[in-house]
Design a protein around this motif. Structure first.
Motif, PDB file in Angstrom:
ATOM      1  N   ASN A 186     -44.976  -2.977   3.268  1.00 60.63           N
ATOM      2  CA  ASN A 186     -43.692  -2.252   2.879  1.00 60.63           C
ATOM      3  C   ASN A 186     -42.413  -3.057   2.966  1.00 60.63           C
ATOM      4  OD1 ASN A 186     -44.802   0.632   2.908  1.00 60.63           O
ATOM      5  ND2 ASN A 186     -45.368   0.176   4.960  1.00 60.63           N
ATOM      6  N   ASN A 187     -41.687  -3.142   2.334  1.00 62.75           N
ATOM      7  CA  ASN A 187     -40.486  -3.953   2.098  1.00 62.75           C
ATOM      8  C   ASN A 187     -39.598  -3.654   3.333  1.00 62.75           C
ATOM      9  OD1 ASN A 187     -41.048  -5.371  -0.083  1.00 62.75           O
ATOM     10  ND2 ASN A 187     -39.985  -3.789  -1.390  1.00 62.75           N
ATOM     11  N   PHE A 188     -39.153  -4.810   3.889  1.00 61.67           N
ATOM     12  CA  PHE A 188     -38.096  -4.445   5.044  1.00 61.67           C
ATOM     13  C   PHE A 188     -36.622  -3.884   4.446  1.00 61.67           C
ATOM     14  CE2 PHE A 188     -34.783  -6.265   7.730  1.00 61.67           C
ATOM     15  CZ  PHE A 188     -34.745  -5.365   8.801  1.00 61.67           C
ATOM     16  N   ASN A 189     -35.929  -2.979   5.213  1.00 68.25           N
ATOM     17  CA  ASN A 189     -34.996  -2.334   4.553  1.00 68.25           C
ATOM     18  C   ASN A 189     -34.127  -2.012   5.929  1.00 68.25           C
ATOM     19  OD1 ASN A 189     -32.778  -0.203   3.821  1.00 68.25           O
ATOM     20  ND2 ASN A 189     -33.953   0.046   2.057  1.00 68.25           N
ATOM     21  N   GLY A 222     -40.819  -1.587   6.987  1.00 70.41           N
ATOM     22  CA  GLY A 222     -41.358  -3.012   7.129  1.00 70.41           C
ATOM     23  C   GLY A 222     -41.242  -3.814   8.235  1.00 70.41           C
ATOM     24  N   LYS A 246     -41.168 -10.942   7.027  1.00 70.30           N
ATOM     25  CA  LYS A 246     -40.856  -9.684   7.384  1.00 70.30           C
ATOM     26  C   LYS A 246     -40.656  -9.610   9.058  1.00 70.30           C
ATOM     27  CE  LYS A 246     -42.989  -7.365   3.308  1.00 70.30           C
ATOM     28  NZ  LYS A 246     -44.222  -6.444   3.121  1.00 70.30           N
TER      29      LYS A 246
END
Length: 400
Positions: A186-189, A222, A246
């Motif tokens: 998962n992308n860090f947001n 993330g 990340k």
């Protein structure tokens, strides 16, 4: 000479494609070039004829490094080349002894055998091959050289490393490799993290499932969180890493206090929000250790204020012995009752230098209940990849 250089030398000994140097022929050529006799050359080098012949032929069991250097200078060859040539003529026993010395050096330099034995990582053995196999299997590498190239050198390249603190290094490397194997997809947001943080506090009331629920939610945006058991002689409460680009957080069960696990999590999330660029440059940050780049007090104050701040302490301190009022106030504050007593201890120490850390223990739940479902990393595991896969499955099952 580093382990990496020794590895290359040992590899070249058994590599048929490596450059072979005929030391005897080189010596004869130099005698002709300088127009001197063998006897004259021996006198100039201050080397006995038989000693020289033993080194050149490879029959010398333990050739003097000074004599090898003298010969290298006289023959005008690189030191590595002449060492390689001498090694090629050495007996298998001598080569094996050198290989063993390299292994012993690697183990004693990087690992505290006695302490790691006490926690079950090493078995009761003095066999260096078994120790090496245990280390490489645990971290997932095929050789010492791969371990040093992939982990030790890059991980500590931007950090001041004290080689006497081997247990802390072991803790750091274990966490790093676990995060690397989990490889959160998962992308860090950052904006989603800011929204999530304000919702975390009520979950601390659920001792058995609250932390797991929060860690799943963090994983989905993330941020990967793992638990590692405390290591002997380390005082690290947690740490923030940047792995595969990340943010990653590792928590420990230092002092076995339930509220400490939660306050450390929020402490580390503060670093993720405000200090991630600095941590990325230094590879990791440890909470409980001195740090030249980060102001720990800000993260400490943030985490304490988040759960039970100074204003609440000032109200409850005169009612702390009244369980009914404390329970009611904890519920209103959306925290487990142990957070009220933990904050009381903390602020009494901070403001008045009074020690209440032995009081109210009956209100603190067993910290192991909170971390059990996250599969905390212990030191008897076979390898970190299996541990990482289990954690990954836990976080990806019904992730919020």
């Amino acid at each position: 000479m580093s382990n990496f250089e020794i590895d290359n030398l040992l590899k070249s000994v058994f590599d048929d494609k490596s450059k072979d140097i005929d030391l005897k022929q080189l010596f004869e050529d130099k005698l002709l070039e300088y127009d001197i006799t063998k006897t004259k050359a021996f006198n100039i080098l201050s080397i006995d004829k038989d000693v020289f012949e033993d080194i050149i032929s490879g029959s010398a069991k333990q050739p003097s490094i000074i004599n090898v250097l003298k010969i290298a200078q006289f023959l005008e060859v690189e030191l590595n080349d002449i060492v390689n040539a001498v090694l090629k003529n050495q007996s298998k026993e001598n080569i094996a002894a050198l290989e063993k010395a390299k292994k012993v050096s690697f183990i004693v330099k990087n690992f505290d055998i006695k302490k790691l034995g006490k926690i079950g990582f090493f078995y009761d053995t003095d066999n260096v091959d078994i120790l090496i196999e245990r280390v490489l299997n645990f971290f997932g590498f095929d050789s010492i050289n791969e371990y040093e190239t992939e982990i030790s050198k890059p991980l500590f390249s931007s950090s001041r490393r004290n080689f006497s603190d081997k247990m802390k290094d072991f803790w750091i490397i274990s966490a790093h490799q676990c995060f690397k194997s989990i490889n959160n997809p998962n992308n860090f947001n950052r904006e989603q993290l800011k929204e999530l943080i304000v919702k975390i506090k009520p979950y601390c009331q659920d001792v058995e499932n609250g932390l797991l629920t929060v860690c799943k939610a963090l994983y989905s945006i993330g941020v990967t969180v793992i638990i590692q058991h405390q290591l002997v002689n380390t005082q690290v409460r947690g740490g923030t890493f940047v792995v595969n680009g990340k943010p990653c957080i590792v928590l420990t069960d230092l002092n076995k206090r339930y509220p400490t696990i939660w306050t450390t999590l929020i402490h580390e999330l503060h670093h993720v929000l405000f200090d991630l660029e600095i941590i990325e440059k230094t590879n990791f940050h440890l909470t409980g250790e001195p740090d030249l780049f980060l102001i720990e007090e800000k993260a400490d104050d943030f985490s304490m204020e988040y759960f039970f701040g100074v204003d609440k302490f000032n109200f409850i301190k005169s009612h702390i012995t009244n369980k009914f009022i404390v329970e009611k106030f904890a519920k209103e504050s959306e925290v487990h009752i142990s957070f009220v007593y933990s904050a009381f201890r903390y602020y009494q120490d901070k403001f008045y230098k009074k020690n209440y850390y032995g009081s109210f223990n009956e209100f603190f739940p067993n910290s192991s209940l909170a971390i059990a479902k996250i599969n905390p990393l212990n030191w008897k595991e076979n390898n970190l990849k299996d541990v990482a896969l289990k954690i990954k499955e836990i976080f990806e099952l019904n992730t919020l």
